[in-house]
Design an enzyme around this catalytic site. Structure first.
Site, PDB file in Angstrom:
ATOM      1  N   ASP A 174      -7.655   5.365  -9.863  1.00 36.16           N
ATOM      2  CA  ASP A 174      -7.112   6.030  -9.664  1.00 36.16           C
ATOM      3  C   ASP A 174      -5.323   5.301 -10.137  1.00 36.16           C
ATOM      4  O   ASP A 174      -4.156   6.007  -9.636  1.00 36.16           O
ATOM      5  CB  ASP A 174      -6.887   6.282  -7.904  1.00 36.16           C
ATOM      6  CG  ASP A 174      -6.448   7.790  -7.501  1.00 36.16           C
ATOM      7  OD1 ASP A 174      -5.905   8.328  -8.782  1.00 36.16           O
ATOM      8  OD2 ASP A 174      -6.231   8.411  -6.620  1.00 36.16           O
ATOM      9  N   GLN A 221      -9.534  10.297  -2.051  1.00 34.31           N
ATOM     10  CA  GLN A 221      -8.716  11.500  -2.040  1.00 34.31           C
ATOM     11  C   GLN A 221      -7.842  11.472  -1.387  1.00 34.31           C
ATOM     12  O   GLN A 221      -7.668  11.684   0.281  1.00 34.31           O
ATOM     13  CB  GLN A 221      -9.601  12.679  -2.294  1.00 34.31           C
ATOM     14  CG  GLN A 221      -8.351  13.920  -2.403  1.00 34.31           C
ATOM     15  CD  GLN A 221      -8.084  14.017  -3.913  1.00 34.31           C
ATOM     16  OE1 GLN A 221      -9.018  14.438  -4.752  1.00 34.31           O
ATOM     17  NE2 GLN A 221      -7.118  14.634  -3.906  1.00 34.31           N
ATOM     18  N   LYS A 268     -13.083  17.377  -9.980  1.00 35.24           N
ATOM     19  CA  LYS A 268     -13.052  15.832 -11.107  1.00 35.24           C
ATOM     20  C   LYS A 268     -15.056  16.111 -10.833  1.00 35.24           C
ATOM     21  O   LYS A 268     -15.796  15.099 -11.371  1.00 35.24           O
ATOM     22  CB  LYS A 268     -13.889  15.288  -9.441  1.00 35.24           C
ATOM     23  CG  LYS A 268     -11.847  15.029  -9.323  1.00 35.24           C
ATOM     24  CD  LYS A 268     -10.678  14.023  -8.299  1.00 35.24           C
ATOM     25  CE  LYS A 268      -8.860  14.434  -8.154  1.00 35.24           C
ATOM     26  NZ  LYS A 268      -8.342  13.836  -7.475  1.00 35.24           N
TER      27      LYS A 268
END
Ligand code: NAP
Length: 294
Positions: free
Chosen positions: A120, A97, A53
């Protein structure tokens, strides 16, 4: 033989577009889009995802803020960091995450992220907006990538029967909700099937477009697919290597050898859906920046 839907090169094309957009934004604004990525613990797979990322951000000119916290970080401390990032104007997108260590309630953390920074796409506000077809939201990155692959391959989606195998909140449910909406990248007739179906082939055989997100190799074999279908294999599984003893290889949920001779188009594993996911995260971060700088 099916056309291979090359996720790697499509993802690269999209990244080039994002890079161009970011440099145009920089000529108008002082600061670049910013993405904060929070990693708790040192899970090897998560560490690789976070590194990728960061690399993706660098490639397109997004500023990335990395927070690596120890495994024993408590929930309150993580909530405080999320709050700090919610209030930081240089941070346009926040990604925590997953999976988080067991002592932290993931739902509580996701709910604490400002929905306008939830790149997300897991906050219930964004989930709800997807459901009602409000585009002023963030699509979860994997379904967003899947939709992009489908719509780039098939430009007339209206009325196509799209069957999804799997009903997870990360892939199955959001892609179904996205593809049923009335817009040019969707407008499909959608069916979701899962383990409660006595025989999923009853559904998969009807699919013009089949999205498989089950998490097991060979969930879909050649006899379960209609001639000329478009097949999107979301699965990522480690299976014994067929030629090298003691080694493993990455395979999807679809039996590629059998299905690729019947399908019109198919995504490979690796190189299909996988490369799209981080690219769509970058796209969401730029969308967040634009929404916050309106
Ligand atoms: P998940 O949370 O485990 O959900 C799997 C779903 O598939 C469940 O709804 C399950 O049904 C259903 N299912 C499992 N076996 C089935 C079968 N034989 N017949 C019918 N339905 C079946 O998995 P996920 O998070 O959605 O991920 C699915 C796969 O995609 C995994 O291999 C994962 O690694 C991969 N993935 C890839 C990416 C990427 O970027 N490429 C991103 C996310 C996930 P029940 O609900 O009834 O249990």
């Amino acid at each position: 033989m099916a056309t291979i839907i090359d996720g790697k090169s499509i993802a690269q094309e999209i990244r080039e577009d994002i890079k161009t957009e970011v440099s145009a934004l920089l000529s108008k604004h002082q600061t670049p889009p910013g993405l904060a990525v929070v990693l708790v613990g040192a899970d090897p797979a998560s560490t690789v995802y976070v590194r990728n990322k960061h690399k993706g951000c660098e490639e397109v000119g997004i500023r990335s803020f990395e927070y690596k916290l120890p495994e024993d970080t408590d929930e309150a401390k993580l909530l405080l960091l999320v709050e700090e990032l919610n209030n930081n104007p240089e941070v346009n997108g926040i990604l925590v995450q997953l999976p988080l260590p067991k002592h932290i309630d993931s739902e509580k953390i996701i709910h604490a992220i400002n929905p306008e920074k939830d790149v997300d796409g897991f906050h219930p506000i964004n989930t709800g907006k997807i459901m009602i077809g409000d585009d002023d939201c963030f699509y979860p990155c994997t379904p967003f990538g899947i939709q992009e692959l489908i719509s780039r391959y098939e430009d007339n989606l209206k009325g196509k029967h799209l069957v999804v195998v799997g009903r997870s909140n990360i892939v199955g449910k959001p892609i179904a909700n996205m593809m049923v909406q009335k817009n040019e990248k969707a407008n499909c007739i959608v069916t979701i099937c899962h383990t409660a179906a006595p025989d999923i082939s009853y559904y998969t055989k009807q699919a013009d477009i089949l999205v498989v997100a089950a998490g097991y190799p060979n969930t879909v074999t050649g006899d379960m697919v209609k001639e000329g279908a478009i097949v999107i294999d979301v699965g990522v599984n480690r299976a014994p290597h067929p030629e090298i003893e003691g080694k493993t290889k990455l395979v999807g949920d679809v039996n590629f050898a059998e299905v690729s001779v019947k399908a019109k188009a198919i995504t490979p594993v690796p190189g299909g859906v996988g490369p799209m996911t981080i690219t769509m995260l970058l796209k969401n971060t730029v969308k967040a920046y634009n929404l916050q700088n309106k």
